[in-house]
Design a protein around this motif. Structure first.
Motif, PDB file in Angstrom:
ATOM      1  N   ARG A 152       0.839  -1.196   0.000  1.00 43.98           N
ATOM      2  CA  ARG A 152       0.000   0.000   0.000  1.00 43.98           C
ATOM      3  C   ARG A 152       0.877   1.250   0.000  1.00 43.98           C
ATOM      4  NH1 ARG A 152      -4.076  -0.346   3.833  1.00 43.98           N
ATOM      5  NH2 ARG A 152      -3.667  -2.530   4.310  1.00 43.98           N
ATOM      6  N   PRO A 178     -12.253   3.606  -3.836  1.00 38.15           N
ATOM      7  CA  PRO A 178     -11.358   2.651  -4.502  1.00 38.15           C
ATOM      8  C   PRO A 178      -9.884   2.872  -4.202  1.00 38.15           C
ATOM      9  CG  PRO A 178     -12.129   4.314  -6.054  1.00 38.15           C
ATOM     10  CD  PRO A 178     -12.904   4.531  -4.791  1.00 38.15           C
ATOM     11  N   CYS A 179      -9.562   3.991  -3.576  1.00 38.00           N
ATOM     12  CA  CYS A 179      -8.161   4.330  -3.306  1.00 38.00           C
ATOM     13  C   CYS A 179      -7.849   4.379  -1.819  1.00 38.00           C
ATOM     14  CB  CYS A 179      -7.822   5.670  -3.952  1.00 38.00           C
ATOM     15  SG  CYS A 179      -6.207   6.361  -3.482  1.00 38.00           S
ATOM     16  N   THR A 205      -3.687   4.025   1.675  1.00 33.54           N
ATOM     17  CA  THR A 205      -4.499   3.505   0.587  1.00 33.54           C
ATOM     18  C   THR A 205      -4.992   2.098   0.906  1.00 33.54           C
ATOM     19  OG1 THR A 205      -2.713   2.430  -0.656  1.00 33.54           O
ATOM     20  CG2 THR A 205      -3.063   4.797  -1.037  1.00 33.54           C
ATOM     21  N   SER A 206      -5.920   1.635   0.096  1.00 33.97           N
ATOM     22  CA  SER A 206      -6.391   0.264   0.207  1.00 33.97           C
ATOM     23  C   SER A 206      -5.320  -0.683  -0.334  1.00 33.97           C
ATOM     24  CB  SER A 206      -7.685   0.083  -0.585  1.00 33.97           C
ATOM     25  OG  SER A 206      -7.437   0.271  -1.974  1.00 33.97           O
ATOM     26  N   SER A 208      -5.868  -3.099  -2.474  1.00 33.76           N
ATOM     27  CA  SER A 208      -6.072  -3.278  -3.912  1.00 33.76           C
ATOM     28  C   SER A 208      -5.458  -2.137  -4.708  1.00 33.76           C
ATOM     29  CB  SER A 208      -7.573  -3.394  -4.218  1.00 33.76           C
ATOM     30  OG  SER A 208      -8.267  -2.248  -3.752  1.00 33.76           O
ATOM     31  N   PHE A 209      -5.573  -0.902  -4.220  1.00 35.76           N
ATOM     32  CA  PHE A 209      -4.951   0.239  -4.896  1.00 35.76           C
ATOM     33  C   PHE A 209      -3.428   0.105  -4.859  1.00 35.76           C
ATOM     34  CE2 PHE A 209      -3.000   4.424  -4.931  1.00 35.76           C
ATOM     35  CZ  PHE A 209      -3.654   5.066  -5.967  1.00 35.76           C
ATOM     36  N   GLU A 212      -2.342  -2.467  -7.390  1.00 36.75           N
ATOM     37  CA  GLU A 212      -2.518  -2.001  -8.771  1.00 36.75           C
ATOM     38  C   GLU A 212      -1.413  -1.030  -9.199  1.00 36.75           C
ATOM     39  OE1 GLU A 212      -5.789   0.533 -11.445  1.00 36.75           O
ATOM     40  OE2 GLU A 212      -6.259  -0.084  -9.383  1.00 36.75           O
ATOM     41  N   HIS A 213      -0.936  -0.204  -8.263  1.00 40.10           N
ATOM     42  CA  HIS A 213       0.027   0.842  -8.605  1.00 40.10           C
ATOM     43  C   HIS A 213       1.416   0.581  -8.028  1.00 40.10           C
ATOM     44  CE1 HIS A 213      -3.143   3.469 -10.230  1.00 40.10           C
ATOM     45  NE2 HIS A 213      -3.890   3.018  -9.229  1.00 40.10           N
ATOM     46  N   ILE A 225      -3.808   9.873  -5.251  1.00 40.08           N
ATOM     47  CA  ILE A 225      -4.297   9.828  -3.872  1.00 40.08           C
ATOM     48  C   ILE A 225      -4.920  11.171  -3.485  1.00 40.08           C
ATOM     49  CG2 ILE A 225      -3.666   9.432  -1.459  1.00 40.08           C
ATOM     50  CD1 ILE A 225      -1.304   7.754  -2.474  1.00 40.08           C
ATOM     51  N   HIS A 228      -8.465  11.663  -4.856  1.00 35.50           N
ATOM     52  CA  HIS A 228      -9.482  10.950  -4.084  1.00 35.50           C
ATOM     53  C   HIS A 228      -9.706  11.617  -2.726  1.00 35.50           C
ATOM     54  CE1 HIS A 228     -10.355   7.378  -6.521  1.00 35.50           C
ATOM     55  NE2 HIS A 228      -9.103   7.454  -6.938  1.00 35.50           N
TER      56      HIS A 228
END
Length: 301
Positions: A152, A178-179, A205-206, A208-209, A212-213, A225, A228
């Motif tokens: 994260r 989502p972030c 952040t989550s 999953s975020f 992904e990044h 970030i 959001h």
């Protein structure tokens, strides 16, 4: 346990790693001496500020914050140990030399040790080169390769003294973005807010975020970030400085299964692995691993 300071005002700090310590009834009893010491010294104090959206799995658990930041716990134990601490040394190779371990840095320099204890994330242990690769059995390697971490980002925003951040909470868990997963007004969370020191906002952040990044540069991720965060807190003032932290190895999802809190790779000279990858990701997991390492060495030396 990472605490960072504002470039604008060193008195303004923020925790970009662990946010607070939770002691379950089991560990509050088992590790009572540790909690009593840290509370008596003022390194820990009860979390009394409002945390919106916190999931309480056991109402008997106790939550604590660190007035001087989470890194103050680490600093305390390093000071108590009397150890000579060297920072910013990336270890790359380990060799057996005349009954000792030669630990080589990326810079090329090296030092000799009678005992080596490795507590970095497990994937980084497996990246080490040299004789250490011959010490890891197939079974141990399989166990270590099964360890999984979440990833994260954390973002710290620092403000000038007198800045008002008008929200009814000190920290908040976010479930529908989502972030962003967690936001804290860090000085308010630690109950150290002061008119002479600017506030700090921390965003996590989550998972999953983060996944992904993960391979992107921090400079590319920070604006995402902030976008959001602006949607969640449109009235948030503009900070005077900021820091974005990428945690490739954040929290342990799957630790070494049924392990004793440590893994001995070699004896005489001793090479032992420990840390939350061999227990679980929180303060008590680290203490549990440390106690098991100490027990192993005391029984064998």
């Amino acid at each position: 346990m990472s605490t960072t300071r504002s470039h604008h005002d060193p008195k303004c700090t923020a925790d970009l790693g662990a946010e607070y310590v939770t002691a379950t009834p089991h560990y509050a009893k088992k590790h009572k001496s540790f909690y009593d010491e840290l509370l008596a010294l003022g390194i820990l104090k009860p979390l009394t500020a409002a945390v919106d959206g916190m999931i309480v799995s056991d109402p008997r658990s106790q939550n604590f914050v660190t007035p001087l930041g989470m890194s103050s716990i680490v600093k305390h134990y390093l000071q108590e140990s009397g150890a000579e601490v060297t920072y910013n040394c990336l270890v790359t190779h380990m060799y057996l030399r005349n009954g000792k371990w030669e630990v080589q840095r990326k810079s090329g320099s090296s030092e000799m040790f009678d005992i080596v204890v490795l507590t970095m994330p497990v994937p980084q242990i497996l990246q080490l080169q040299g004789d250490i690769t011959k010490c890891i059995t197939d079974s141990q390697r399989q166990q270590m390769e099964s360890v999984i971490y979440s990833s994260r980002y954390a973002l710290g925003l620092f403000y000038e003294a007198g800045t008002q951040i008008d929200v009814p909470w000190a920290a908040k868990y976010i479930s529908d973005n989502p972030c962003i997963r967690f936001i804290s007004i860090d000085d308010k969370k630690r109950s150290v807010d002061s008119p002479t020191c600017g506030p700090a906002v921390v965003v996590h952040t989550s998972v999953s975020f983060g996944k992904e990044h993960l391979e992107e540069e921090k400079e590319e991720v920070q604006p995402l970030i902030l976008k959001h965060l602006e949607n969640l807190m449109p009235d948030l003032p503009k900070p005077v400085s900021s820091k974005c932290q990428k945690w490739r190895y954040s929290q342990v999802i799957n630790a070494v299964v049924d392990g004793p809190g440590q893994m001995t790779l070699h004896s005489k000279p001793w090479l032992i692995c420990g840390g939350d990858g061999f227990t679980h990701s929180n303060f008590d997991g680290c203490v549990e691993s440390a106690l098991n390492i100490l027990h192993t060495l005391k029984m064998s030396i």
